[in-house]
Design a protein around this motif. Structure first.
Motif, mmCIF file in Angstrom:
data_model
loop_
_atom_site.group_PDB
_atom_site.id
_atom_site.type_symbol
_atom_site.label_atom_id
_atom_site.label_comp_id
_atom_site.label_asym_id
_atom_site.label_seq_id
_atom_site.Cartn_x
_atom_site.Cartn_y
_atom_site.Cartn_z
ATOM 1 N N PRO A 1 0.817 -1.226 0.000
ATOM 2 C CA PRO A 1 0.000 0.000 0.000
ATOM 3 C C PRO A 1 0.847 1.270 0.000
ATOM 4 N N GLU A 2 1.974 1.277 0.724
ATOM 5 C CA GLU A 2 2.841 2.459 0.736
ATOM 6 C C GLU A 2 3.436 2.700 -0.646
ATOM 7 N N THR A 3 3.883 1.633 -1.295
ATOM 8 C CA THR A 3 4.474 1.757 -2.629
ATOM 9 C C THR A 3 3.454 2.263 -3.637
ATOM 10 N N ILE A 4 2.250 1.714 -3.585
ATOM 11 C CA ILE A 4 1.199 2.113 -4.525
ATOM 12 C C ILE A 4 0.804 3.576 -4.291
ATOM 13 N N ALA A 5 0.727 3.981 -3.031
ATOM 14 C CA ALA A 5 0.344 5.364 -2.722
ATOM 15 C C ALA A 5 1.356 6.362 -3.279
ATOM 16 N N GLN A 6 2.647 6.007 -3.229
ATOM 17 C CA GLN A 6 3.681 6.916 -3.723
ATOM 18 C C GLN A 6 3.934 6.773 -5.214
ATOM 19 N N ASN B 1 -3.945 9.910 5.043
ATOM 20 C CA ASN B 1 -2.573 9.527 4.716
ATOM 21 C C ASN B 1 -1.722 9.168 5.928
ATOM 22 N N VAL B 2 -2.360 8.871 7.056
ATOM 23 C CA VAL B 2 -1.607 8.503 8.257
ATOM 24 C C VAL B 2 -2.222 7.240 8.856
ATOM 25 N N HIS B 3 -1.378 6.359 9.389
ATOM 26 C CA HIS B 3 -1.881 5.137 10.033
ATOM 27 C C HIS B 3 -2.565 5.535 11.343
ATOM 28 N N PHE B 4 -3.839 5.160 11.489
ATOM 29 C CA PHE B 4 -4.624 5.585 12.651
ATOM 30 C C PHE B 4 -5.421 4.399 13.178
ATOM 31 N N THR B 5 -5.125 4.010 14.414
ATOM 32 C CA THR B 5 -5.907 2.974 15.085
ATOM 33 C C THR B 5 -6.409 3.541 16.401
ATOM 34 N N ARG C 1 6.151 8.592 8.014
ATOM 35 C CA ARG C 1 5.223 9.588 7.487
ATOM 36 C C ARG C 1 5.267 9.640 5.961
ATOM 37 N N GLU C 2 4.116 9.817 5.368
ATOM 38 C CA GLU C 2 4.019 10.103 3.942
ATOM 39 C C GLU C 2 3.924 11.623 3.811
ATOM 40 N N SER C 3 5.063 12.272 3.600
ATOM 41 C CA SER C 3 5.102 13.737 3.642
ATOM 42 C C SER C 3 4.658 14.386 2.335
ATOM 43 N N THR C 4 4.609 13.609 1.249
ATOM 44 C CA THR C 4 4.215 14.181 -0.049
ATOM 45 C C THR C 4 3.102 13.352 -0.693
#
Length: 753
Positions: free
Chosen positions: A157-162, A578-582, A645-648
């Motif tokens: 998921p991180e790779t696809i998002a970026q 765009n942030v992991h939230f539990t 963090r996904e900063s962009t």
């Protein structure tokens, strides 16, 4: 060590499974309940995963991840003609697992299964299926190789998002996709190429034996053909760093030395000998890499022998989408000196290098920051300067070129600049804004990583209570609530005291700027990595996390409120895309409607995820628990600290809940209003923005968002504007002052009216 066959697995004593489960006594009943809901074949897969599950996963892995892995691996096996012929031990160790190495446990298995099972259903072998998926997977998701990716061990998921990853992230994604359709696959690689260094990762596929393939590098000749094949055949395997490994799920006694996570334990087989082939031994080679603005470029390169003038190499260096271990190269003579000339867009650099084994020559086309530029940067961030000096500094910066050396010089000047008031606060363990003051306690856990410390901001319970009650809760949060986990890499654990003893002490509108200043303290004075900041809290602190997190989501890698709930009107769920939230709550925690509000938030969460994508995380409802769930939260940091963090992000949702926060990721609104909404998305060089109750806004952009060399199209509320931009060192410095964060600062700012 041979793989455990299905027959042997069935003979594993119950005590083996129980022994594994008892490493985390608090989840034994939960895991056994999961197994009881699986059919016979699925249960075998589930028991295998639990028997050899890493302790961190045993403690924190959501049960639905294991259920998904067990069910889909079994159903995928039955869907192809070759699935039932797979050896059981190969199936269990290389199809059922939910992860490969140290990546966050974020699954795409169901999506990959639904998308690709039909594509490979009629293939005649798992090898054929693997080649077909490798040809289309990365094209379908528009993912390319790029070193600007967030980190090495990205989840799918991180790779696809970026839209980008390097070899390890690409390999993880390919393994995930292959396992989702029943193809046995595993990550393989080498920690360091002999002689020249550099690690590399690829994928092994089972098809009546193990075969290799480069992720996102399909070869028309089929498996066992890749650019690294010849080099792999020469690896001597005389030490652990210069050997080839293939990851296993089960323990083998052999560990894969992961260069990005040296303290992690990932088991493997040493498969160096299997890559050896008879043939001519590779001699020394001259390899050339050319960079501009920190990125590899396709420059014209010529190399000649300095002694006799013979041409050794002529060609074009490789660009940013080629693997970082792959270079323009040619055979060379040991101990000979070569003169290398690189030319690119009017720039030419000439250098010399002596060849000793494989030799990599790295050429930087950027001009180093000039002394006058460095001095201007120091003055710009220096503080107590006259207006005349500041004006001269800005004028000098406006004339400076923009490039990677200038960017690094600006960051260094910013971090090194004196800030007496901030330092005084830091030394006193207190953070202040114009209307709030809050003390804190902190400690270091583990060793500082090369990328900087992680930072955990933990908030205590209490709230509307006497001073002594809140002080006691604060001390408890610092000393006992969460366990230290040095194995997660070095981090700073900080317990923040609420600035007052009010019921909303942690979640009124004034707190978010206070937390931003707190982060700035630790980035500046302790070398915290801004991309690894997480926040959590319990009860009063849980409510605070539910409010602070969405307000300044762009500051965090992960968030986890416990024993709290959303605050209607203050918790903007959409900001958390765009942030992991539990969030955790006891099923019997009914006071103030907590469990009801948490369940409603999950319903909202699911709808937002379905509509917009993203929204990683969800509700962790604690069976049998009331308001006190501390025991089950003690190891929560092992989950939070694995995220970055996904900063962009390419898509941003922002609902404004006050008039204080003017910046959110790459969007700025000088005059925010409560209820203002923005939905913005970047696709290639086109940015679409939908707004409501929002006036003028600005976009802060870098080459991680768009191609700055091309025009940028912005469509705001249906109105199109086209911008031609030029990166500016002055703009980058302005961004540093505004955000106090090198990763949120950019060299381009455009205003959209």
């Amino acid at each position: 060590m041979p793989l455990v066959s299905l027959v042997l697995l069935s003979l594993l004593s119950i005590s083996e499974l129980d022994k594994s489960l008892n490493r985390e006594p608090k989840r034994v009943d939960e895991w056994k309940s999961v197994l009881s809901k699986l059919n016979k074949d699925e249960r075998v897969a589930g028991e295998y995963l639990l028997t050899f599950m890493p302790l961190k996963d045993l403690k924190t892995l959501p049960t639905e991840v294991l259920i998904e892995a067990a069910k889909l691996s079994v159903s995928a096996r039955k869907a192809t003609s070759w699935g039932s012929k797979l050896p059981h031990d190969i199936f269990l160790d290389n199809v059922t697992p939910y992860a490969s190495v140290t990546e966050p446990r974020q699954s795409k298995r169901t999506e990959f299964n639904q998308r690709y099972l039909g594509v490979i259903k009629d293939t005649k072998s798992p090898g054929e299926a693997a080649q077909k998926i490798n040809q289309i997977l990365f094209r379908d998701y528009k993912v390319t190789y790029n070193t600007r990716r967030l980190r090495t061990d990205q989840s799918s998921p991180e790779t696809i998002a970026q839209g980008m990853a390097t070899c390890t992230g690409l390999s993880i994604m390919l393994v995930d996709a292959l396992r989702a359709v029943g193809v046995p696959a595993r990550v393989a690689g080498i920690p360091s190429w002999p002689g020249r260094g550099g690690n590399h990762t690829w994928v092994e596929v089972w098809d009546n034996g193990w075969h290799f393939v480069g992720a996102a590098e399909p070869d028309a000749n089929g498996l066992n053909h890749a650019w690294f094949a010849a080099e792999a055949s020469q690896v001597p395997g005389k030490n652990e760093m210069e050997s080839i490994y293939a990851v296993t799920y089960r323990p083998t006694g052999t560990k894969f030395p992961l260069v990005w996570a040296p303290s992690s334990t990932v088991y493997a087989e040493n498969v160096t000998q299997r890559y050896h082939k008879d043939g001519t031994k590779l001699g020394p080679r001259l390899m050339v890499e050319v960079k501009e603005n920190g990125e590899r470029v396709m420059a014209d390169v010529i190399a000649i022998n300095a002694a006799n003038g013979d041409q050794c190499l002529k060609g074009r260096s490789l660009g940013p989408n080629a693997d970082m271990n792959l270079h323009l190269m040619a055979p060379a003579k040991e101990n000979e000196t070569y003169e290398i000339k690189a030319s690119y867009k009017g720039k030419t650099v000439v250098t010399k290098a002596a060849v000793k084994g494989d030799t990599v020559v790295r050429i930087n086309l950027d001009k180093e920051a000039k002394p006058e530029t460095i001095k201007a940067l120091e003055n710009y961030f220096g503080g107590n300067l006259s207006e005349a000096t500041k004006a001269l500094s800005k004028a000098s910066l406006s004339k400076a070129s923009w490039g990677e050396p200038q960017k690094k010089a600006a960051i260094q000047a910013f971090l090194s600049a004196p800030n007496e008031s901030l330092k005084a606060e830091f030394d006193a363990k207190v953070v202040k804004t114009s209307d709030r003051t809050a003390p804190y306690l902190w400690r270091k856990v583990g060793e500082k990583p090369e990328t900087g410390w992680g930072l955990v901001i933990a908030m205590h319970g209490g709230g509307g209570a006497p001073q002594e009650v809140n002080d006691r809760e604060w001390q408890h949060m610092f000393n006992r609530y969460y366990k230290d986990h040095p194995e997660m890499g070095g981090y700073i654990y900080l317990a923040l005291r609420a600035p007052n003893n009010e019921w909303d002490g942690f979640y009124d509108a004034a707190i978010s700027p206070l937390v931003e200043r707190l982060i700035h303290q630790f980035v500046k004075f302790e070398g915290v990595n801004p991309n690894q900041v997480v926040a959590c809290g319990a009860s009063h602190g849980g409510y605070g996390t539910f409010v602070i997190g969405p307000k300044i989501a762009y500051r965090f890698a992960a968030l986890h409120p416990a024993a709290g709930a959303q605050s209607p009107g203050r918790t903007a769920a959409e900001n958390l895309r765009n942030v992991h939230f539990t969030w955790a709550v006891g099923e019997n925690d009914t006071a103030y409607g907590r469990i009801k509000l948490c369940r409603e938030f999950q319903t909202l969460w699911d709808s937002l995820r379905a509509k917009h994508g993203g929204f990683d995380g969800g509700l962790e409802e604690k069976a049998g628990k009331g308001h006190i769930i501390g025991d089950s939260e003690a190891d929560q940091l092992t989950n939070l600290l694995q995220y970055r963090r996904e900063s962009t992000p390419k898509k941003v949702l922002w609902t404004q809940t006050d008039d204080r926060i003017t910046r959110f990721y790459w969007i700025e609104t000088p005059k925010p209003v409560t209820g203002g909404t923005i939905e913005a998305e970047i696709k290639d060089n086109e940015i679409t923005i939908e707004t409501k109750n929002v006036g003028e806004l600005s976009l802060w952009l870098s080459d991680q968002h768009v191609n700055l060399k091309k025009p940028i199209t912005v469509i705001r509320d249906g109105v199109k504007q086209i911008f031609k931009v030029k990166p500016s060192l002055t703009t980058f410095c302005e961004g540093l002052v505004q955000t106090n964060d090198p990763y949120l600062s950019t060299p381009v700012k455009i205003t959209v009216k």
